[in-house]
Design a protein around this motif. Structure first.
Motif, PDB file in Angstrom:
ATOM      1  N   ASP A  49      -2.827 -14.350  38.754  1.00 43.97           N
ATOM      2  CA  ASP A  49      -1.494 -14.482  38.128  1.00 43.97           C
ATOM      3  C   ASP A  49      -0.924 -12.893  38.697  1.00 43.97           C
ATOM      4  O   ASP A  49       0.810 -12.351  38.641  1.00 43.97           O
ATOM      5  CB  ASP A  49      -0.442 -15.178  36.814  1.00 43.97           C
ATOM      6  N   ARG A  85      -1.356 -10.414  46.208  1.00 39.18           N
ATOM      7  CA  ARG A  85      -1.689 -10.846  47.722  1.00 39.18           C
ATOM      8  C   ARG A  85      -2.094  -9.552  48.713  1.00 39.18           C
ATOM      9  O   ARG A  85      -1.476  -9.071  48.549  1.00 39.18           O
ATOM     10  CB  ARG A  85      -0.103 -11.291  48.338  1.00 39.18           C
ATOM     11  N   PHE A 113      -2.555 -17.363  50.963  1.00 36.58           N
ATOM     12  CA  PHE A 113      -2.281 -16.828  49.432  1.00 36.58           C
ATOM     13  C   PHE A 113      -3.991 -16.333  49.480  1.00 36.58           C
ATOM     14  O   PHE A 113      -4.357 -16.774  47.975  1.00 36.58           O
ATOM     15  CB  PHE A 113      -1.468 -17.896  48.708  1.00 36.58           C
ATOM     16  N   GLU A 116       2.645 -20.961  37.514  1.00 35.66           N
ATOM     17  CA  GLU A 116       2.975 -20.492  38.853  1.00 35.66           C
ATOM     18  C   GLU A 116       2.203 -20.391  40.002  1.00 35.66           C
ATOM     19  O   GLU A 116       2.954 -20.447  41.105  1.00 35.66           O
ATOM     20  CB  GLU A 116       3.482 -19.086  37.655  1.00 35.66           C
ATOM     21  N   LEU A 117       1.228 -19.940  39.588  1.00 39.32           N
ATOM     22  CA  LEU A 117       0.446 -20.642  41.021  1.00 39.32           C
ATOM     23  C   LEU A 117       0.381 -21.457  42.118  1.00 39.32           C
ATOM     24  O   LEU A 117       0.793 -21.672  43.056  1.00 39.32           O
ATOM     25  CB  LEU A 117      -1.509 -19.841  40.782  1.00 39.32           C
ATOM     26  N   GLN A 133       3.375 -22.931  42.149  1.00 40.68           N
ATOM     27  CA  GLN A 133       4.961 -23.194  43.106  1.00 40.68           C
ATOM     28  C   GLN A 133       4.669 -22.405  43.750  1.00 40.68           C
ATOM     29  O   GLN A 133       5.347 -22.315  44.219  1.00 40.68           O
ATOM     30  CB  GLN A 133       5.573 -22.522  41.619  1.00 40.68           C
ATOM     31  N   GLN A 134       3.994 -21.039  43.910  1.00 41.13           N
ATOM     32  CA  GLN A 134       3.475 -20.180  44.873  1.00 41.13           C
ATOM     33  C   GLN A 134       3.242 -21.178  45.967  1.00 41.13           C
ATOM     34  O   GLN A 134       3.476 -20.707  47.054  1.00 41.13           O
ATOM     35  CB  GLN A 134       2.845 -19.326  44.393  1.00 41.13           C
TER      36      GLN A 134
END
Length: 363
Positions: free
Chosen positions: A265, A269, A279, A344-345, A347-348
Protein backbone atom coordinates in the motif's frame (compact mmCIF):
# COMPACT_ATOMS: atom_id res chain seq x y z
CA UNK A 1 13.20 1.27 -4.66
CA UNK A 2 13.60 -1.85 -6.71
CA UNK A 3 11.33 -4.35 -8.30
CA UNK A 4 10.82 -7.70 -6.63
CA UNK A 5 12.45 -10.28 -8.84
CA UNK A 6 13.14 -13.96 -9.10
CA UNK A 7 15.30 -16.02 -11.40
CA UNK A 8 14.03 -15.96 -14.98
CA UNK A 9 14.83 -19.42 -16.31
CA UNK A 10 12.58 -19.95 -19.32
CA UNK A 11 10.57 -23.09 -19.82
CA UNK A 12 9.17 -23.82 -23.26
CA UNK A 13 5.41 -24.29 -23.47
CA UNK A 14 4.12 -27.81 -23.85
CA UNK A 15 0.93 -29.27 -25.20
CA UNK A 16 0.74 -31.86 -22.48
CA UNK A 17 -1.96 -31.53 -19.86
CA UNK A 18 -0.93 -29.16 -17.08
CA UNK A 19 -0.46 -30.51 -13.60
CA UNK A 20 -2.68 -29.95 -10.58
CA UNK A 21 -5.97 -29.57 -12.44
CA UNK A 22 -9.14 -29.27 -10.43
CA UNK A 23 -12.59 -29.84 -11.93
CA UNK A 24 -15.95 -28.96 -10.49
CA UNK A 25 -18.15 -31.80 -9.28
CA UNK A 26 -21.56 -32.49 -10.73
CA UNK A 27 -23.26 -30.58 -7.95
CA UNK A 28 -21.69 -27.29 -9.02
CA UNK A 29 -24.23 -24.64 -9.90
CA UNK A 30 -24.21 -22.23 -12.82
CA UNK A 31 -23.35 -19.00 -11.02
CA UNK A 32 -20.06 -18.61 -12.86
CA UNK A 33 -19.96 -17.16 -16.35
CA UNK A 34 -17.41 -19.72 -17.53
CA UNK A 35 -19.90 -22.60 -17.84
CA UNK A 36 -18.05 -25.82 -18.55
CA UNK A 37 -14.93 -24.05 -19.77
CA UNK A 38 -11.37 -25.16 -18.94
CA UNK A 39 -8.65 -22.57 -18.36
CA UNK A 40 -4.95 -23.32 -17.96
CA UNK A 41 -2.34 -21.48 -15.93
CA UNK A 42 1.31 -21.98 -15.01
CA UNK A 43 3.98 -20.24 -13.03
CA UNK A 44 5.29 -19.56 -9.55
CA UNK A 45 5.62 -22.51 -7.21
CA UNK A 46 5.17 -20.06 -4.33
CA UNK A 47 1.55 -19.72 -5.44
CA UNK A 48 0.94 -23.46 -5.67
CA UNK A 49 -0.87 -23.90 -2.36
CA UNK A 50 -2.79 -20.66 -2.83
CA UNK A 51 -3.82 -21.62 -6.36
CA UNK A 52 -5.12 -24.94 -5.03
CA UNK A 53 -7.18 -23.08 -2.41
CA UNK A 54 -8.49 -20.58 -4.97
CA UNK A 55 -9.49 -23.24 -7.47
CA UNK A 56 -11.14 -25.41 -4.84
CA UNK A 57 -13.15 -22.50 -3.42
CA UNK A 58 -14.07 -21.10 -6.82
CA UNK A 59 -15.25 -24.41 -8.25
CA UNK A 60 -17.56 -25.05 -5.31
CA UNK A 61 -19.95 -22.59 -6.98
CA UNK A 62 -18.85 -22.59 -10.61
CA UNK A 63 -18.73 -25.12 -13.41
CA UNK A 64 -15.62 -25.87 -15.45
CA UNK A 65 -12.05 -26.81 -14.62
CA UNK A 66 -8.84 -24.95 -13.89
CA UNK A 67 -5.29 -26.27 -14.25
CA UNK A 68 -2.17 -24.75 -12.73
CA UNK A 69 1.35 -26.05 -13.33
CA UNK A 70 3.87 -24.74 -10.72
CA UNK A 71 6.67 -24.74 -13.29
CA UNK A 72 8.24 -21.58 -11.87
CA UNK A 73 7.83 -17.86 -12.48
CA UNK A 74 9.98 -17.65 -15.60
CA UNK A 75 8.30 -20.62 -17.21
CA UNK A 76 4.87 -19.27 -16.34
CA UNK A 77 5.56 -15.92 -17.96
CA UNK A 78 7.04 -17.59 -21.04
CA UNK A 79 4.09 -19.93 -21.50
CA UNK A 80 1.59 -17.11 -21.07
CA UNK A 81 3.37 -14.78 -23.49
CA UNK A 82 3.62 -17.51 -26.12
CA UNK A 83 -0.11 -18.26 -25.83
CA UNK A 84 0.39 -21.65 -24.21
CA UNK A 85 -1.70 -20.75 -21.14
CA UNK A 86 -4.60 -18.50 -20.29
CA UNK A 87 -3.02 -16.96 -17.20
CA UNK A 88 0.26 -17.00 -15.31
CA UNK A 89 1.54 -16.75 -11.74
CA UNK A 90 4.81 -14.87 -11.26
CA UNK A 91 6.94 -13.76 -8.32
CA UNK A 92 8.05 -10.75 -10.34
CA UNK A 93 6.24 -8.43 -12.67
CA UNK A 94 6.85 -8.45 -16.41
CA UNK A 95 10.04 -6.70 -17.53
CA UNK A 96 10.04 -4.23 -20.44
CA UNK A 97 10.68 -6.88 -23.08
CA UNK A 98 7.98 -9.15 -21.65
CA UNK A 99 5.52 -6.24 -21.46
CA UNK A 100 5.81 -5.73 -25.21
CA UNK A 101 5.45 -9.45 -25.89
CA UNK A 102 2.44 -9.73 -23.57
CA UNK A 103 0.75 -6.78 -25.26
CA UNK A 104 1.28 -8.45 -28.64
CA UNK A 105 -0.12 -11.75 -27.34
CA UNK A 106 -3.16 -10.15 -25.69
CA UNK A 107 -3.97 -7.70 -28.46
CA UNK A 108 -5.79 -4.40 -28.29
CA UNK A 109 -7.01 -4.80 -24.71
CA UNK A 110 -3.53 -5.38 -23.33
CA UNK A 111 -2.76 -7.49 -20.30
CA UNK A 112 -3.88 -7.56 -16.68
CA UNK A 113 -1.24 -7.81 -13.94
CA UNK A 114 -2.29 -7.82 -10.28
CA UNK A 115 -0.55 -8.66 -7.00
CA UNK A 116 -2.63 -11.47 -5.54
CA UNK A 117 -0.29 -13.29 -3.15
CA UNK A 118 1.80 -11.66 -0.42
CA UNK A 119 4.09 -13.78 1.72
CA UNK A 120 6.08 -12.31 4.63
CA UNK A 121 9.64 -13.54 5.07
CA UNK A 122 10.55 -13.97 8.72
CA UNK A 123 14.03 -13.49 10.17
CA UNK A 124 14.06 -16.45 12.56
CA UNK A 125 16.48 -17.03 15.42
CA UNK A 126 17.34 -19.52 18.13
CA UNK A 127 19.22 -17.96 21.05
CA UNK A 128 18.91 -19.65 24.41
CA UNK A 129 17.21 -17.36 26.90
CA UNK A 130 16.10 -14.82 24.27
CA UNK A 131 12.48 -14.87 23.12
CA UNK A 132 12.20 -11.41 21.60
CA UNK A 133 14.73 -9.53 19.51
CA UNK A 134 14.75 -6.10 17.89
CA UNK A 135 17.11 -5.58 14.97
CA UNK A 136 17.58 -2.56 12.72
CA UNK A 137 18.17 -3.11 8.99
CA UNK A 138 21.86 -2.24 9.29
CA UNK A 139 22.30 -4.70 12.14
CA UNK A 140 20.59 -7.47 10.18
CA UNK A 141 22.85 -6.73 7.21
CA UNK A 142 25.99 -6.83 9.34
CA UNK A 143 24.95 -10.12 10.95
CA UNK A 144 24.32 -11.85 7.63
CA UNK A 145 27.46 -10.28 6.16
CA UNK A 146 29.32 -11.77 9.13
CA UNK A 147 30.57 -8.44 10.45
CA UNK A 148 28.66 -8.77 13.74
CA UNK A 149 29.60 -12.19 15.05
CA UNK A 150 28.49 -12.36 18.70
CA UNK A 151 25.05 -12.06 20.26
CA UNK A 152 26.19 -9.66 23.01
CA UNK A 153 27.62 -7.24 20.44
CA UNK A 154 27.01 -3.61 21.56
CA UNK A 155 24.98 -2.85 18.44
CA UNK A 156 22.50 -5.62 19.26
CA UNK A 157 22.47 -4.70 22.95
CA UNK A 158 21.62 -1.08 22.15
CA UNK A 159 18.21 -2.04 20.76
CA UNK A 160 17.58 -4.83 23.28
CA UNK A 161 18.47 -3.31 26.67
CA UNK A 162 16.22 -5.69 28.60
CA UNK A 163 17.35 -8.88 26.86
CA UNK A 164 19.82 -11.27 28.45
CA UNK A 165 22.07 -11.52 25.40
CA UNK A 166 24.64 -14.31 25.83
CA UNK A 167 28.30 -14.35 24.91
CA UNK A 168 27.51 -16.77 22.09
CA UNK A 169 28.73 -16.83 18.51
CA UNK A 170 26.20 -15.94 15.84
CA UNK A 171 25.64 -18.66 13.27
CA UNK A 172 23.88 -17.22 10.19
CA UNK A 173 22.02 -19.77 8.07
CA UNK A 174 21.27 -19.17 4.40
CA UNK A 175 19.75 -21.11 1.52
CA UNK A 176 22.17 -23.33 -0.39
CA UNK A 177 19.90 -23.43 -3.45
CA UNK A 178 18.84 -20.65 -5.79
CA UNK A 179 15.78 -19.17 -4.14
CA UNK A 180 13.20 -16.45 -4.58
CA UNK A 181 13.16 -16.12 -0.80
CA UNK A 182 16.87 -15.36 -0.89
CA UNK A 183 16.43 -12.82 -3.67
CA UNK A 184 13.67 -10.95 -1.89
CA UNK A 185 15.62 -10.97 1.39
CA UNK A 186 18.79 -9.70 -0.30
CA UNK A 187 16.77 -7.05 -2.13
CA UNK A 188 15.51 -5.85 1.24
CA UNK A 189 19.04 -5.71 2.66
CA UNK A 190 20.32 -3.75 -0.34
CA UNK A 191 17.47 -1.23 -0.16
CA UNK A 192 17.20 -0.81 3.62
CA UNK A 193 20.91 -1.01 4.53
CA UNK A 194 22.87 -0.07 1.39
CA UNK A 195 25.97 1.04 3.29
CA UNK A 196 26.22 -2.28 5.12
CA UNK A 197 25.21 -4.68 2.35
CA UNK A 198 27.68 -4.42 -0.58
CA UNK A 199 26.33 -7.38 -2.56
CA UNK A 200 24.26 -7.37 -5.74
CA UNK A 201 20.74 -8.76 -5.71
CA UNK A 202 20.64 -12.41 -6.74
CA UNK A 203 18.69 -15.56 -6.01
CA UNK A 204 21.95 -17.17 -4.84
CA UNK A 205 23.39 -16.30 -1.45
CA UNK A 206 26.45 -14.04 -1.92
CA UNK A 207 28.32 -14.46 1.39
CA UNK A 208 30.67 -17.37 1.95
CA UNK A 209 31.39 -19.03 5.28
CA UNK A 210 27.98 -19.32 6.90
CA UNK A 211 25.85 -22.42 7.26
CA UNK A 212 23.94 -23.31 4.11
CA UNK A 213 20.77 -25.42 4.02
CA UNK A 214 18.58 -26.77 1.24
CA UNK A 215 15.14 -25.22 0.93
CA UNK A 216 13.02 -23.41 3.47
CA UNK A 217 12.62 -26.57 5.53
CA UNK A 218 16.39 -26.98 5.68
CA UNK A 219 16.92 -23.42 6.94
CA UNK A 220 14.23 -23.81 9.58
CA UNK A 221 15.68 -27.11 10.77
CA UNK A 222 19.22 -25.71 10.90
CA UNK A 223 18.09 -22.77 13.02
CA UNK A 224 16.07 -25.05 15.29
CA UNK A 225 19.07 -27.32 15.84
CA UNK A 226 21.69 -24.67 16.49
CA UNK A 227 21.84 -22.41 19.55
CA UNK A 228 22.97 -18.99 18.34
CA UNK A 229 21.54 -19.47 14.86
CA UNK A 230 19.67 -16.95 12.74
CA UNK A 231 18.16 -17.38 9.28
CA UNK A 232 15.38 -16.26 6.94
CA UNK A 233 12.36 -18.28 5.87
CA UNK A 234 8.82 -18.03 4.55
CA UNK A 235 6.86 -16.99 7.63
CA UNK A 236 4.24 -19.68 7.07
CA UNK A 237 6.92 -22.33 7.62
CA UNK A 238 8.73 -20.77 10.57
CA UNK A 239 6.92 -23.02 13.02
CA UNK A 240 7.71 -22.38 16.68
CA UNK A 241 10.86 -20.38 16.00
CA UNK A 242 11.10 -16.85 17.34
CA UNK A 243 11.23 -14.10 14.74
CA UNK A 244 12.94 -10.72 14.71
CA UNK A 245 11.07 -7.45 15.13
CA UNK A 246 12.46 -5.47 12.18
CA UNK A 247 13.40 -1.83 12.49
CA UNK A 248 11.13 0.41 10.42
CA UNK A 249 11.57 4.12 11.01
CA UNK A 250 11.47 4.73 14.75
CA UNK A 251 9.79 1.46 15.68
CA UNK A 252 10.33 -2.28 15.47
CA UNK A 253 7.68 -4.23 13.58
CA UNK A 254 6.78 -7.88 14.04
CA UNK A 255 5.60 -9.60 10.89
CA UNK A 256 1.86 -10.06 10.57
CA UNK A 257 -0.51 -10.38 7.62
CA UNK A 258 -1.62 -6.77 8.03
CA UNK A 259 1.94 -5.42 8.29
CA UNK A 260 3.10 -7.45 5.30
CA UNK A 261 0.22 -6.26 3.12
CA UNK A 262 0.80 -2.66 4.17
CA UNK A 263 4.15 -2.45 2.41
CA UNK A 264 2.38 -2.80 -0.95
CA UNK A 265 0.00 0.00 0.00
CA UNK A 266 2.92 2.39 0.59
CA UNK A 267 4.79 1.32 -2.57
CA UNK A 268 4.67 3.01 -5.97
CA UNK A 269 3.51 1.46 -9.20
CA UNK A 270 6.29 0.56 -11.62
CA UNK A 271 7.08 3.20 -14.21
CA UNK A 272 6.88 2.77 -17.95
CA UNK A 273 4.22 2.19 -20.58
CA UNK A 274 2.68 -0.94 -19.08
CA UNK A 275 -0.96 -0.24 -19.83
CA UNK A 276 -3.76 0.80 -17.50
CA UNK A 277 -4.41 -2.70 -16.17
CA UNK A 278 -0.88 -3.37 -14.91
CA UNK A 279 -0.55 -3.04 -11.15
CA UNK A 280 3.15 -3.82 -10.80
CA UNK A 281 4.80 -2.34 -7.72
CA UNK A 282 8.35 -1.32 -6.86
CA UNK A 283 8.28 -2.40 -3.24
CA UNK A 284 9.23 0.23 -0.66
CA UNK A 285 11.74 -1.98 1.12
CA UNK A 286 13.26 1.09 2.79
CA UNK A 287 9.95 2.47 4.04
CA UNK A 288 9.75 4.25 7.39
CA UNK A 289 5.94 4.06 7.45
CA UNK A 290 4.69 2.89 10.83
CA UNK A 291 3.18 -0.58 10.97
CA UNK A 292 4.67 -1.91 7.74
CA UNK A 293 6.74 -5.08 7.43
CA UNK A 294 9.07 -4.68 4.41
CA UNK A 295 10.52 -8.19 4.01
CA UNK A 296 7.93 -9.78 1.77
CA UNK A 297 7.53 -11.74 -1.44
CA UNK A 298 4.80 -10.40 -3.71
CA UNK A 299 3.47 -12.68 -6.42
CA UNK A 300 1.33 -11.63 -9.39
CA UNK A 301 -1.44 -13.14 -11.49
CA UNK A 302 -1.14 -12.16 -15.16
CA UNK A 303 -3.93 -12.51 -17.72
CA UNK A 304 -5.26 -10.88 -20.89
CA UNK A 305 -7.93 -8.20 -20.85
CA UNK A 306 -9.53 -9.80 -23.93
CA UNK A 307 -9.91 -13.40 -25.06
CA UNK A 308 -11.20 -14.63 -28.40
CA UNK A 309 -13.13 -17.37 -26.59
CA UNK A 310 -16.08 -15.94 -24.65
CA UNK A 311 -16.15 -18.83 -22.19
CA UNK A 312 -12.47 -18.39 -21.32
CA UNK A 313 -12.88 -14.63 -20.95
CA UNK A 314 -15.72 -15.07 -18.48
CA UNK A 315 -14.01 -17.91 -16.64
CA UNK A 316 -10.73 -15.98 -16.21
CA UNK A 317 -12.62 -12.89 -15.06
CA UNK A 318 -14.71 -14.81 -12.54
CA UNK A 319 -11.68 -16.71 -11.26
CA UNK A 320 -9.62 -13.57 -10.73
CA UNK A 321 -12.56 -11.92 -9.03
CA UNK A 322 -12.62 -14.81 -6.57
CA UNK A 323 -8.84 -14.73 -6.19
CA UNK A 324 -8.76 -11.10 -5.01
CA UNK A 325 -11.99 -11.32 -2.98
CA UNK A 326 -11.96 -11.40 0.79
CA UNK A 327 -13.12 -15.02 0.65
CA UNK A 328 -10.37 -16.02 -1.80
CA UNK A 329 -7.65 -14.22 0.11
CA UNK A 330 -8.82 -15.81 3.37
CA UNK A 331 -8.70 -19.24 1.73
CA UNK A 332 -5.12 -18.62 0.62
CA UNK A 333 -4.15 -17.43 4.10
CA UNK A 334 -5.58 -20.55 5.72
CA UNK A 335 -3.94 -22.89 3.20
CA UNK A 336 -0.67 -21.15 2.32
CA UNK A 337 -0.06 -18.76 5.21
CA UNK A 338 -0.11 -15.73 2.90
CA UNK A 339 -1.07 -12.20 3.88
CA UNK A 340 -4.45 -11.10 2.46
CA UNK A 341 -4.28 -8.03 0.26
CA UNK A 342 -5.73 -4.89 1.81
CA UNK A 343 -9.14 -3.46 0.96
CA UNK A 344 -7.30 -0.46 -0.48
CA UNK A 345 -5.33 -2.63 -2.89
CA UNK A 346 -8.43 -4.64 -3.81
CA UNK A 347 -10.21 -1.44 -4.77
CA UNK A 348 -7.24 -0.37 -6.89
CA UNK A 349 -7.03 -3.58 -8.91
CA UNK A 350 -10.76 -4.31 -9.20
CA UNK A 351 -11.20 -2.24 -12.40
CA UNK A 352 -8.46 -4.27 -14.08
CA UNK A 353 -10.30 -7.53 -13.35
CA UNK A 354 -13.62 -5.97 -14.38
CA UNK A 355 -12.06 -5.08 -17.76
CA UNK A 356 -11.57 -8.74 -18.74
CA UNK A 357 -14.04 -9.54 -21.54
CA UNK A 358 -14.45 -11.39 -24.82
CA UNK A 359 -12.73 -9.72 -27.75
CA UNK A 360 -15.16 -7.36 -29.44
CA UNK A 361 -16.86 -6.45 -26.14
CA UNK A 362 -19.70 -7.85 -24.14
CA UNK A 363 -19.87 -10.60 -21.54
Amino acid sequence: MKRSTLGRALVLPTTAALAFGIAACGAANEEGGGGGTTINGAGASAQEAAQTAWRTGFLENNEGSINYDPVGSGGGREQFISGGTDFAGSDSYLDDEEVQAAQERCGEGGFVEIPAYISPIAVVFNVEGVNELNLKPATIAKIFNQEITNWNDPEIQADNPNANLPDTAISPVNRSDASGTTENFVEYLEAAAPEDWPHEVSDEWPVQGGEAAQGTAGVVQAVQNGNGSIGYADASQAGDLNSVNVGVGEEFVEYSPEAAASVVDVSERAEGDRGEHSFAFDLARDTTEAGTYPIVLVSYVIACAQYDDEGKANMVKDYLNYTISEEGQQAAQETAGSAPISDELRQQVQPAVDAIAPAGGGN
